[in-house]
Write an enzyme that holds these catalytic residues in place. Structure first.
Site, PDB file in Angstrom:
ATOM      1  N   ARG A   1       0.817  -1.225   0.000  1.00  0.00           N
ATOM      2  CA  ARG A   1       0.000   0.000   0.000  1.00  0.00           C
ATOM      3  C   ARG A   1       0.848   1.271   0.000  1.00  0.00           C
ATOM      4  NH1 ARG A   1      -3.326  -0.963   5.266  1.00  0.00           N
ATOM      5  NH2 ARG A   1      -1.166  -1.417   5.731  1.00  0.00           N
TER       6      ARG A   1
ATOM      7  N   LYS B   1       2.466 -18.997   6.044  1.00  0.00           N
ATOM      8  CA  LYS B   1       1.819 -19.458   7.262  1.00  0.00           C
ATOM      9  C   LYS B   1       1.432 -18.239   8.111  1.00  0.00           C
ATOM     10  CE  LYS B   1       4.632 -19.979  11.263  1.00  0.00           C
ATOM     11  NZ  LYS B   1       5.324 -20.713  12.255  1.00  0.00           N
TER      12      LYS B   1
ATOM     13  N   HIS C   1       8.684 -23.316   5.505  1.00  0.00           N
ATOM     14  CA  HIS C   1      10.100 -23.185   5.139  1.00  0.00           C
ATOM     15  C   HIS C   1      10.956 -24.311   5.725  1.00  0.00           C
ATOM     16  CE1 HIS C   1      10.166 -21.077   9.020  1.00  0.00           C
ATOM     17  NE2 HIS C   1      11.425 -21.423   9.085  1.00  0.00           N
TER      18      HIS C   1
ATOM     19  N   GLU D   1      14.147 -22.775  20.682  1.00  0.00           N
ATOM     20  CA  GLU D   1      14.539 -21.407  20.331  1.00  0.00           C
ATOM     21  C   GLU D   1      14.962 -20.662  21.585  1.00  0.00           C
ATOM     22  OE1 GLU D   1      11.874 -19.806  16.833  1.00  0.00           O
ATOM     23  OE2 GLU D   1      10.604 -20.659  18.374  1.00  0.00           O
TER      24      GLU D   1
ATOM     25  N   ASP E   1       1.601 -22.685  16.410  1.00  0.00           N
ATOM     26  CA  ASP E   1       2.674 -21.973  15.723  1.00  0.00           C
ATOM     27  C   ASP E   1       3.748 -22.926  15.179  1.00  0.00           C
ATOM     28  OD1 ASP E   1       3.799 -19.422  14.988  1.00  0.00           O
ATOM     29  OD2 ASP E   1       5.352 -19.763  16.486  1.00  0.00           O
TER      30      ASP E   1
ATOM     31  N   HIS F   1       5.371 -27.094  11.191  1.00  0.00           N
ATOM     32  CA  HIS F   1       6.767 -27.513  11.002  1.00  0.00           C
ATOM     33  C   HIS F   1       7.040 -28.915  11.576  1.00  0.00           C
ATOM     34  CE1 HIS F   1       7.231 -23.434   9.848  1.00  0.00           C
ATOM     35  NE2 HIS F   1       7.299 -22.942  11.058  1.00  0.00           N
TER      36      HIS F   1
ATOM     37  N   LYS G   1      10.087 -21.525  23.349  1.00  0.00           N
ATOM     38  CA  LYS G   1      10.809 -20.250  23.275  1.00  0.00           C
ATOM     39  C   LYS G   1      11.654 -20.086  24.530  1.00  0.00           C
ATOM     40  CE  LYS G   1       8.256 -18.732  19.768  1.00  0.00           C
ATOM     41  NZ  LYS G   1       8.841 -18.695  18.445  1.00  0.00           N
TER      42      LYS G   1
HETATM   43  P1  NAP Z   1       4.599  -7.236   7.974  1.00  0.00           P
HETATM   44  O1  NAP Z   1       5.998  -6.887   8.303  1.00  0.00           O
HETATM   45  O2  NAP Z   1       3.486  -6.692   8.822  1.00  0.00           O
HETATM   46  O3  NAP Z   1       4.359  -6.792   6.467  1.00  0.00           O
HETATM   47  C1  NAP Z   1       3.084  -6.819   5.875  1.00  0.00           C
HETATM   48  C2  NAP Z   1       3.185  -6.329   4.438  1.00  0.00           C
HETATM   49  O4  NAP Z   1       1.869  -6.315   3.885  1.00  0.00           O
HETATM   50  C3  NAP Z   1       3.747  -4.931   4.296  1.00  0.00           C
HETATM   51  O5  NAP Z   1       4.522  -4.843   3.139  1.00  0.00           O
HETATM   52  C4  NAP Z   1       2.477  -4.091   4.125  1.00  0.00           C
HETATM   53  O6  NAP Z   1       2.843  -2.931   3.470  1.00  0.00           O
HETATM   54  C5  NAP Z   1       1.618  -5.035   3.301  1.00  0.00           C
HETATM   55  N1  NAP Z   1       0.177  -4.769   3.417  1.00  0.00           N
HETATM   56  C6  NAP Z   1      -0.547  -4.615   4.545  1.00  0.00           C
HETATM   57  N2  NAP Z   1      -1.833  -4.396   4.243  1.00  0.00           N
HETATM   58  C7  NAP Z   1      -1.921  -4.386   2.892  1.00  0.00           C
HETATM   59  C8  NAP Z   1      -2.979  -4.200   1.972  1.00  0.00           C
HETATM   60  N3  NAP Z   1      -4.238  -3.965   2.382  1.00  0.00           N
HETATM   61  N4  NAP Z   1      -2.703  -4.283   0.658  1.00  0.00           N
HETATM   62  C9  NAP Z   1      -1.450  -4.525   0.211  1.00  0.00           C
HETATM   63  N5  NAP Z   1      -0.407  -4.708   1.036  1.00  0.00           N
HETATM   64  C10 NAP Z   1      -0.636  -4.643   2.360  1.00  0.00           C
HETATM   65  O7  NAP Z   1       4.370  -8.811   7.937  1.00  0.00           O
HETATM   66  P2  NAP Z   1       5.482  -9.946   7.688  1.00  0.00           P
HETATM   67  O8  NAP Z   1       6.116 -10.263   8.985  1.00  0.00           O
HETATM   68  O9  NAP Z   1       6.333  -9.580   6.550  1.00  0.00           O
HETATM   69  O10 NAP Z   1       4.562 -11.207   7.332  1.00  0.00           O
HETATM   70  C11 NAP Z   1       3.951 -11.377   6.059  1.00  0.00           C
HETATM   71  C12 NAP Z   1       3.287 -12.753   6.026  1.00  0.00           C
HETATM   72  O11 NAP Z   1       4.268 -13.750   6.229  1.00  0.00           O
HETATM   73  C13 NAP Z   1       2.242 -12.992   7.115  1.00  0.00           C
HETATM   74  O12 NAP Z   1       1.263 -13.848   6.617  1.00  0.00           O
HETATM   75  C14 NAP Z   1       3.031 -13.706   8.195  1.00  0.00           C
HETATM   76  O13 NAP Z   1       2.214 -14.514   9.000  1.00  0.00           O
HETATM   77  C15 NAP Z   1       3.952 -14.559   7.345  1.00  0.00           C
HETATM   78  N6  NAP Z   1       5.209 -14.963   8.006  1.00  0.00           N
HETATM   79  C16 NAP Z   1       6.111 -14.036   8.400  1.00  0.00           C
HETATM   80  C17 NAP Z   1       7.300 -14.453   8.988  1.00  0.00           C
HETATM   81  C18 NAP Z   1       8.351 -13.457   9.405  1.00  0.00           C
HETATM   82  O14 NAP Z   1       9.416 -13.902   9.826  1.00  0.00           O
HETATM   83  N7  NAP Z   1       8.119 -12.179   9.315  1.00  0.00           N
HETATM   84  C19 NAP Z   1       7.545 -15.819   9.188  1.00  0.00           C
HETATM   85  C20 NAP Z   1       6.599 -16.743   8.760  1.00  0.00           C
HETATM   86  C21 NAP Z   1       5.430 -16.305   8.167  1.00  0.00           C
HETATM   87  P3  NAP Z   1       1.943  -1.580   3.460  1.00  0.00           P
HETATM   88  O15 NAP Z   1       1.596  -1.268   4.875  1.00  0.00           O
HETATM   89  O16 NAP Z   1       2.805  -0.585   2.770  1.00  0.00           O
HETATM   90  O17 NAP Z   1       0.758  -1.934   2.654  1.00  0.00           O
END
Ligand code: NAP
Length: 484
Positions: free
Chosen positions: A51, A148, A178, A216, A235, A240, A331
């Site tokens: 966004r 996930k 992963h 962890e 989780d 996993h 954890k």
């Molecule tokens: P995050 O840091 O909160 O990032 C979310 C992303 O989505 C941002 O780029 C945000 O950018 C975008 N977004 C939010 N609302 C939106 C909308 N309405 N339209 C388009 N884009 C939108 O989350 P994350 O940690 O990267 O996680 C992303 C996914 O991966 C989730 O499903 C999470 O459960 C999964 N995951 C993450 C991790 C990890 O290590 N981080 C590990 C396993 C799984 P804007 O605000 O600019 O739109």
């Protein structure tokens, strides 16, 4: 040993959530590494979407920063980074609105593999899937990658599957776990099914028990509120650890083919017995060492969510009847260590007068740190002191065994993204697998909720709650030490 890098077909990959944590830490640096290695063709394109209003230059600066932070120095040469950034674009899109989609459509090129990585909250998956179709951006060959958590329980997982199925066929959906992209996890299949040595012993007649540990050191600080609605069972175990259990327990598939492998994994999940209450230990880390405890991190003083769980699980089929699988994850434990240990039974009769008695053969598969395998075998203690026995490890650290290539094992994410481009779903969860895993998980969680169980406290830096030790002790067994 030199590993071969086979380039994939040129692709257009749209990363939704490109400004988020996962994209910056894993997806974008991983793609860069594949570009550096020559696996990502130079005429491929990566289109970030989120966004945030951002110019392409500003997004490229984000990607450059992510590369600087997460890619090792020897792979960061200016010319390669510039060439990679040249392949990067950005489109401002709200998953819930209509703006931006025509621009995204204009970016897509004919004749390229088309993939869409949904690195956003699962609540947006449906919106993205719908708009990709509505705007004619996805076609019958396009692939979507979903992160996930895949549902919170069976009902929500079914609903999510149904939502995606409205716009994409199962062969287009890549549900990422992963853990399945880790080198050692795939090697588990190679060791089992490409050698004659282990498979004849791989059953309840010869295996005493299996331990799977994912430990962890990190706390839930920073994502406490999210974690508190999930807990270790949802989780880690439902996805996993369940996947690891499947790879150990499954029958040989008729071929290394996505559906053949996933059919066999599904049979394992369906063969899991319900877990008895006495076979579950839940824990929650206390405050200690000047650090806050779980309830502080979760900002919920009455929280009954587990940051640790240990379970004894049975796979009820001909191969495994009578061999328990002990699973644990938590954890704030003493070390970051993930491993699978297969403990074989002792030989039926000892011909040696060894005062120490027998020790079992143990095959240890380490996932982290230092991916590798290790088989503990008995040998004669060297020297003239008579026939004394000693247990030694036959060690195969990938870093040592594979020389330079062993230290350069691709990260799980980059390997899996390349599989998406190749169209290979073997290491991705199928919809029915995910649902079966929830169907087993839900009653376990409902059981402790109905009983009003509270998790047992454990000290940070420990191996978990006391009761978890008892889970093994009462069976005359011991957990392996958690160490890195
Ligand atoms: P995050 O840091 O909160 O990032 C979310 C992303 O989505 C941002 O780029 C945000 O950018 C975008 N977004 C939010 N609302 C939106 C909308 N309405 N339209 C388009 N884009 C939108 O989350 P994350 O940690 O990267 O996680 C992303 C996914 O991966 C989730 O499903 C999470 O459960 C999964 N995951 C993450 C991790 C990890 O290590 N981080 C590990 C396993 C799984 P804007 O605000 O600019 O739109």
């Amino acid at each position: 040993m030199v590993s071969r890098v086979i380039p994939v077909d040129p692709f257009d990959l749209v990363v939704f959530g490109a400004t988020g944590d996962l994209a910056r830490r894993k997806i974008l640096p991983g793609l860069y590494r594949r570009f550096w290695a020559g696996q990502m063709p130079a005429d491929s394109a990566i289109i970030g979407a989120a966004r945030s209003e951002m110019t392409v230059e500003a997004f490229r600066a984000v990607v450059r920063e992510a590369i600087d932070e997460h890619v090792s120095a020897e792979k960061r040469d200016a010319a390669t980074i510039d060439a990679f950034l040249d392949r990067v674009d950005y489109v401002t899109i709200d998953a819930k609105g209509e703006a931006g989609w025509p621009s995204l459509k204009a970016e897509m090129r004919k004749g390229m593999v088309r993939a869409f990585y949904f690195s956003v909250a699962p609540s947006l998956f449906g919106d993205l899937a719908e708009r990709l179709h509505k705007h004619g951006i996805a076609d019958a060959q396009s692939r979507i990658v979903v992160e996930k958590p895949f549902g919170h329980d069976l009902d929500s997982a079914r609903a999510l599957n149904a939502t995606l199925a409205r716009h994409f066929d199962e062969h287009q959906i890549y549900r990422i776990d992963h853990y399945l992209g880790k080198e050692t996890v795939q090697n588990l299949m190679a060791v089992r099914f490409a050698n004659i040595l282990f498979e004849p012993l791989w059953n309840a007649q010869y295996v005493d028990h299996v331990q799977i540990t994912v430990a962890e050191t990190v706390s839930v600080e920073g994502r406490g509120a999210y974690y508190d609605r999930s807990g270790a069972m949802r989780d880690m175990v439902q996805n996993h650890i369940m996947q690891l259990l499947c790879l150990i327990a499954m029958e040989p598939p008729y071929h290394f083919d996505p559906d053949a492998v996933r059919d066999e994994k599904l049979k394992v999940i369906r063969a899991l017995d319900p877990v008895q209450p006495q076979d579950i230990v839940r824990g929650q880390y206390r405050a200690g060492g000047g650090q806050a405890g779980y309830v502080d991190h979760s900002e919920n003083p009455d929280s009954t969510t587990e940051s640790y769980i240990a379970l004894k699980v049975h796979v009820s089929n001909w191969r495994w009847k009578g061999t328990p699988f002990y699973l644990r994850t938590g954890k704030r434990l003493r070390a970051r260590a993930s491993e699978i240990a297969i403990t074989f039974k002792e030989p039926p009769h000892s011909i040696f007068d060894d005062e120490k008695g027998w020790r079992e053969n143990v095959l240890v598969i380490r996932l982290q740190p230092d991916e590798g395998m290790n088989l503990k075998v008995m040998i004669k203690e060297p020297g003239p002191g008579g026939m004394r026995l000693v247990q030694v490890p036959l060690d195969m650290s990938f870093a040592e065994a594979l020389g330079e290539n062993g230290t350069d094992i691709p990260d799980a994410y980059e390997r899996l993204i390349m599989d998406v481009i190749r169209g290979n779903q073997t290491l991705f969860m199928r919809g029915d697998e995910v649902e079966a895993a929830w169907a087993w998980t839900d009653p376990v969680i409902r059981g402790w909720e109905d009983r009003g169980d509270r998790p047992q406290g454990y000290d940070p830096g420990s191996s978990g709650p006391e009761d978890a030790l008892m889970l093994m002790h009462r069976d005359g067994r011991r957990w392996r030490e958690i160490r890195d």
